[in-house]
Design a protein around this motif. Structure first.
Motif, PDB file in Angstrom:
ATOM      1  N   THR A   8       0.833  -1.208   0.000  1.00  0.00           N
ATOM      2  CA  THR A   8       0.000   0.000   0.000  1.00  0.00           C
ATOM      3  C   THR A   8       0.865   1.254   0.000  1.00  0.00           C
ATOM      4  O   THR A   8       0.594   2.210  -0.743  1.00  0.00           O
ATOM      5  CB  THR A   8      -0.921   0.007   1.234  1.00  0.00           C
ATOM      6  OG1 THR A   8      -1.703  -1.193   1.248  1.00  0.00           O
ATOM      7  CG2 THR A   8      -1.845   1.208   1.222  1.00  0.00           C
ATOM      8  N   LEU A  11       2.526   1.717  -3.357  1.00  0.00           N
ATOM      9  CA  LEU A  11       1.587   2.231  -4.352  1.00  0.00           C
ATOM     10  C   LEU A  11       1.459   3.745  -4.235  1.00  0.00           C
ATOM     11  O   LEU A  11       1.456   4.471  -5.236  1.00  0.00           O
ATOM     12  CB  LEU A  11       0.225   1.557  -4.153  1.00  0.00           C
ATOM     13  CG  LEU A  11      -0.801   1.665  -5.284  1.00  0.00           C
ATOM     14  CD1 LEU A  11      -0.258   1.052  -6.566  1.00  0.00           C
ATOM     15  CD2 LEU A  11      -2.100   0.973  -4.867  1.00  0.00           C
ATOM     16  N   ASN A  76      -4.606   9.946   0.372  1.00  0.00           N
ATOM     17  CA  ASN A  76      -4.847   9.202  -0.868  1.00  0.00           C
ATOM     18  C   ASN A  76      -6.204   9.550  -1.469  1.00  0.00           C
ATOM     19  O   ASN A  76      -6.347   9.661  -2.694  1.00  0.00           O
ATOM     20  CB  ASN A  76      -4.756   7.699  -0.608  1.00  0.00           C
ATOM     21  CG  ASN A  76      -3.329   7.185  -0.564  1.00  0.00           C
ATOM     22  OD1 ASN A  76      -2.601   7.289  -1.539  1.00  0.00           O
ATOM     23  ND2 ASN A  76      -2.916   6.648   0.567  1.00  0.00           N
ATOM     24  N   MET A 166      -7.305   6.720 -10.736  1.00  0.00           N
ATOM     25  CA  MET A 166      -7.528   5.283 -10.563  1.00  0.00           C
ATOM     26  C   MET A 166      -6.489   4.673  -9.620  1.00  0.00           C
ATOM     27  O   MET A 166      -6.837   3.880  -8.732  1.00  0.00           O
ATOM     28  CB  MET A 166      -7.486   4.593 -11.931  1.00  0.00           C
ATOM     29  CG  MET A 166      -8.626   4.986 -12.853  1.00  0.00           C
ATOM     30  SD  MET A 166      -8.395   4.398 -14.549  1.00  0.00           S
ATOM     31  CE  MET A 166      -8.369   2.634 -14.301  1.00  0.00           C
ATOM     32  N   ILE A 167      -5.221   5.049  -9.808  1.00  0.00           N
ATOM     33  CA  ILE A 167      -4.167   4.516  -8.925  1.00  0.00           C
ATOM     34  C   ILE A 167      -4.356   5.042  -7.508  1.00  0.00           C
ATOM     35  O   ILE A 167      -4.244   4.297  -6.519  1.00  0.00           O
ATOM     36  CB  ILE A 167      -2.770   4.895  -9.451  1.00  0.00           C
ATOM     37  CG1 ILE A 167      -2.555   4.340 -10.853  1.00  0.00           C
ATOM     38  CG2 ILE A 167      -1.681   4.364  -8.513  1.00  0.00           C
ATOM     39  CD1 ILE A 167      -1.260   4.793 -11.506  1.00  0.00           C
ATOM     40  N   THR A 170      -7.165   3.241  -5.852  1.00  0.00           N
ATOM     41  CA  THR A 170      -6.739   1.900  -5.430  1.00  0.00           C
ATOM     42  C   THR A 170      -5.940   1.963  -4.136  1.00  0.00           C
ATOM     43  O   THR A 170      -6.128   1.143  -3.224  1.00  0.00           O
ATOM     44  CB  THR A 170      -5.891   1.245  -6.539  1.00  0.00           C
ATOM     45  OG1 THR A 170      -6.637   1.194  -7.754  1.00  0.00           O
ATOM     46  CG2 THR A 170      -5.470  -0.164  -6.140  1.00  0.00           C
ATOM     47  N   ALA A 171      -5.030   2.961  -4.030  1.00  0.00           N
ATOM     48  CA  ALA A 171      -4.247   3.135  -2.800  1.00  0.00           C
ATOM     49  C   ALA A 171      -5.157   3.479  -1.631  1.00  0.00           C
ATOM     50  O   ALA A 171      -4.951   3.009  -0.500  1.00  0.00           O
ATOM     51  CB  ALA A 171      -3.203   4.234  -3.001  1.00  0.00           C
ATOM     52  N   LEU A 173      -8.361   2.574  -1.211  1.00  0.00           N
ATOM     53  CA  LEU A 173      -9.081   1.361  -0.805  1.00  0.00           C
ATOM     54  C   LEU A 173      -8.150   0.373  -0.109  1.00  0.00           C
ATOM     55  O   LEU A 173      -8.531  -0.264   0.884  1.00  0.00           O
ATOM     56  CB  LEU A 173      -9.723   0.708  -2.026  1.00  0.00           C
ATOM     57  CG  LEU A 173     -10.840   1.520  -2.706  1.00  0.00           C
ATOM     58  CD1 LEU A 173     -11.299   0.823  -3.992  1.00  0.00           C
ATOM     59  CD2 LEU A 173     -12.015   1.718  -1.755  1.00  0.00           C
ATOM     60  N   ALA A 174      -6.917   0.253  -0.622  1.00  0.00           N
ATOM     61  CA  ALA A 174      -5.952  -0.660   0.001  1.00  0.00           C
ATOM     62  C   ALA A 174      -5.608  -0.199   1.417  1.00  0.00           C
ATOM     63  O   ALA A 174      -5.474  -1.027   2.340  1.00  0.00           O
ATOM     64  CB  ALA A 174      -4.691  -0.746  -0.851  1.00  0.00           C
TER      65      ALA A 174
END
Length: 445
Positions: A8, A11, A76, A166-167, A170-171, A173-174
């Motif tokens: 995480t 990312l 994030n 998008m990236i 994702t970070a 949510l992670a």
């Protein structure tokens, strides 16, 4: 769970260098879309950097007070949301506002990621983890121009911000999924609001003044005012029970202070080098931007490949010795560029890029390990914030010094000869700065 948290953080660490290097190639398209001048386009990168530097240290303190996990997740989320806003910005001022907000979100992750990593990963594997984290930073720098050029060519510059969203999403949510613990380090009932205002004002004036030295007549006054305000900030901090910046820690912890100084000299001496080399390849050797970019890729590839190994070595051997060796290797590589630049020989570039890339790998992860290992657990947030601040301030100083050197004029030389002379002088100066970085690395041993 340790590896998931490391993933995480990696990312998140990938995002900022990838964004900066990808957007560099899209600036001409942005200029056409908004009818903006090159000076105005400079603020697409500058607004992000300035906003991040101003709030980074206060966010580190606030994260210690209200929770590192909370700030990391919020950062994030803000980055992802503002990336979408930037993609659909109808004019340049709104794009710059979105970029500044991106900088604020990134500052929240800068201020917490390294301290979370230090808290989660045991000391005997800390360098290994930091090596992988540094590797993804260099991977972002490597992939940014390639991906940015592809996206900009086929889908337009807004697609870069959509991919960033998008990236970043994702970070976000992670982080919500894998970061289960909330970390608090500051239990004091008060925090240093006045110190935060003084610090923010001082840094704003200093950085803006530096960036405008060649174009604004008021810039020297702003720079001087910022330095005076920073002096007043330091005096104020010495009288506080719970200061934003504990000056006594810097005075009493020589390994920590010297490691931060080494990081500042490293970024100040190296950040502008890639631009100088790109300028040399395109303006002196006549290469296309695509060909120049492919040649320059060799350096971050070496950095990405070697950083995990160097980080692991810093768990077994003194990280300060590895970092000192790294600064010496970088200095040798930059000096090699400067001394051979008049030969106009392309074949000399690759060995020098490999040398400097190896030096970067030797320095970055071991020095980060030395900084975080030099402080107590309660100061992890401060150490992470200062580490990120020195990196950003060093980058701004590097660009300002480069602009000053490139603006020099020489009697009797053509424009191309003047450029070549200034490129050599700049590379020699940055080689000297990097060489000076060996001194604090040696002293702290």
């Amino acid at each position: 769970m340790e590896r998931r948290i490391l993933f995480t953080i990696m990312l998140t660490s990938f995002l900022t260098p990838f964004a900066g290097s990808a957007l560099n190639l899209a600036l001409p398209s942005l200029g056409e879309a908004y009818g903006a001048s090159p000076a105005a386009l400079g603020w697409v990168l500058g607004s992000f950097l300035l906003a991040a530097i101003v709030v980074l240290l206060p966010f580190g303190k606030l994260a210690d007070r209200y929770g590192k996990r909370r700030f990391f997740i919020m950062g994030n989320g803000i980055f992802a949301l503002t990336s979408l806003l930037a993609a659909f910005a109808p004019n340049l001022p709104l794009l710059l506002a979105a970029r500044a907000a991106q900088g604020i979100g990134s500052a929240m992750t800068f201020a917490t990621s390294m301290s979370i990593l230090t808290l989660v990963i045991p000391k005997e594997r800390r360098g290994w983890a930091m090596g992988w984290n540094v590797a993804v930073v260099y991977t972002g720098l490597t992939l940014g121009p390639v991906a940015g050029g592809f996206l900009n060519y086929y889908y337009g510059w807004p697609s870069i911000f959509i991919v960033l969203a998008m990236i970043g999403g994702t970070a976000f949510l992670a982080a919500r999924r894998f970061l289960q613990e909330e970390w608090y380090e500051d239990t004091s009932p008060h925090w240093d609001k006045k110190g935060a205002v003084l610090y923010g004002g001082a840094i704003l004036l200093i950085i803006y003044g530096l960036s405008q030295l060649n174009s604004q007549p008021l810039a020297p006054g702003l720079l001087l005012g910022g330095l005076v305000l920073f002096f007043l900030f330091c005096r104020y901090e010495l009288r506080q029970e719970n200061p934003l910046l504990p000056i006594t820690l810097l005075q009493g912890n020589l390994p920590f202070s010297l490691s931060c100084l080494a990081a500042l000299l490293n970024y100040c001496g190296t950040f502008a080098a890639s631009f100088l080399l790109s300028l040399y390849l395109q303006s002196i050797l006549g290469m296309t931007s695509r060909s120049a970019g492919l040649i320059l890729l060799s350096q971050p590839i070496i950095m990405a490949l070697l950083s995990p190994l160097m980080g692991k070595l810093s768990d077994k051997y003194a990280p300060t010795k590895l970092a000192a060796l790294g600064m010496a290797v970088i200095s040798a590589g930059l000096a090699g560029f400067a001394l051979t630049i008049h030969n106009l020989a392309l074949w000399l570039m690759i060995p020098m890029l490999i040398i400097t890339g190896t030096g970067f790998a030797l320095f970055a992860a071991p020095n980060n390990n030395a900084i975080m290992s030099a402080v107590e657990k309660k100061h992890y947030g401060l150490a992470a914030s200062l580490l990120s601040s020195t990196r950003l301030v060093g980058q701004v100083l590097s660009v300002a010094l480069m602009n000053l050197i490139l603006s020099l004029s020489w009697d009797g030389l053509s424009l191309q000869e003047t450029l070549l002379q200034n490129l050599q002088l700049a590379l020699l100066f940055f080689a000297l700065l990097s060489g000076l970085g060996v001194i604090p690395a040696k002293v702290r041993q």
